[in-house]
Design an enzyme around this catalytic site. Structure first.
Site, PDB file in Angstrom:
ATOM      1  N   ARG A  84       5.980  26.818  18.700  1.00 54.66           N
ATOM      2  CA  ARG A  84       6.546  25.609  19.315  1.00 54.66           C
ATOM      3  C   ARG A  84       6.074  25.417  20.759  1.00 54.66           C
ATOM      4  O   ARG A  84       5.942  24.288  21.229  1.00 54.66           O
ATOM      5  CB  ARG A  84       8.082  25.662  19.248  1.00 54.66           C
ATOM      6  N   ILE A 111      10.866  15.989  21.947  1.00 55.75           N
ATOM      7  CA  ILE A 111      10.710  16.890  20.808  1.00 55.75           C
ATOM      8  C   ILE A 111      12.131  17.327  20.451  1.00 55.75           C
ATOM      9  O   ILE A 111      12.894  17.743  21.328  1.00 55.75           O
ATOM     10  CB  ILE A 111       9.799  18.103  21.144  1.00 55.75           C
ATOM     11  N   SER A 112      12.509  17.171  19.191  1.00 63.28           N
ATOM     12  CA  SER A 112      13.884  17.478  18.768  1.00 63.28           C
ATOM     13  C   SER A 112      14.205  18.952  18.948  1.00 63.28           C
ATOM     14  O   SER A 112      13.319  19.806  18.860  1.00 63.28           O
ATOM     15  CB  SER A 112      14.082  17.115  17.299  1.00 63.28           C
ATOM     16  N   GLN A 113      15.489  19.244  19.153  1.00 61.32           N
ATOM     17  CA  GLN A 113      15.893  20.646  19.265  1.00 61.32           C
ATOM     18  C   GLN A 113      15.612  21.363  17.934  1.00 61.32           C
ATOM     19  O   GLN A 113      15.696  20.745  16.862  1.00 61.32           O
ATOM     20  CB  GLN A 113      17.360  20.752  19.658  1.00 61.32           C
TER      21      GLN A 113
END
Length: 219
Positions: free
Chosen positions: A42, A68-70
């Protein structure tokens, strides 16, 4: 010696393992999803200044008013999409930095990801290149109208919140298929839509979430 904390692969491997353990503790059960999250680096998808925070359970800014999503939300949405079945041909609306597309490509046999912001799509291509994922195709287009040339899809996932469910995406969902998307404007929640073999739709509401809005057109 490089002082960048995530330049060391062992550091990021350990950080990823801790992230996956946390996802397990938070209730993510699908081993395919957990394996994929453990596999994809990530930190390579976030801005370098934020790389040290890549494995925290938080969304991070990407620029272009996007995030960017958790990790939990990524895992949760893909788990809902796959629950007890194969993902099959999958459409992602909103490539962003490419992270979720990479995770999907580890779980689904065929992934199409559509992004409406050219600058983001170019960055996603750069981020994804070292991973060499042969089953992932990226497309510069308005994802709210789906991707008619590759439809129908067994799975559809949206990385932006729709005020209402986009009709085009419902029509491109195969019978027996599933779509997971954030819905709502002020208050948002995750919605799972299942298309029955007969062609009707069943909706199930899940967790409250916070996403950027789904916009139309390209830029």
């Amino acid at each position: 010696m490089n002082s960048h904390p995530h330049s060391s692969s062992t550091t990021s491997v350990r950080a990823r393992a801790r992230m996956v353990e946390r996802l397990r503790e938070e209730g993510v059960r699908d081993e395919r999803v957990l394996r994929a999250m453990n596999q994809i680096p990530r930190h390579q998808f976030v801005q370098e200044a934020l790389a040290t925070r890549a494995y925290e359970d938080t969304s991070l800014p990407l620029g272009c008013q996007q995030t960017i999503s958790q990790p939990y939300v990524v895992a949760r949405m893909i788990e809902l999409l796959g629950a007890g079945r194969e993902l099959g041909r999958t459409l992602e609306v909103g490539t962003g930095c490419g992270y979720q597309a990479a995770v999907l490509a580890c779980v689904a046999p065929e992934v199409y990801s559509v992004e409406r912001i050219k600058a983001l799509l170019d960055r996603a291509k750069e981020n994804l290149r070292p991973l060499r994922l042969p089953n992932l195709r990226l497309k510069y287009a308005d994802g709210s109208v789906g991707l008619i040339e590759a439809a129908p899809f067994d799975s559809i996932i949206l990385a932006a919140a729709a005020p209402v469910i986009p009709k085009a995406l419902l029509t491109q969902l195969a019978p027996g298929g599933r779509m997971v998307l954030p819905v709502g404007e002020i208050e948002q929640y995750l919605l799972l839509i299942e298309r029955t073999p007969g062609g009707s739709f069943k909706e199930t509401r899940y967790d409250p979430v916070r996403f950027v809005p789904l916009l139309t057109g390209t830029e």
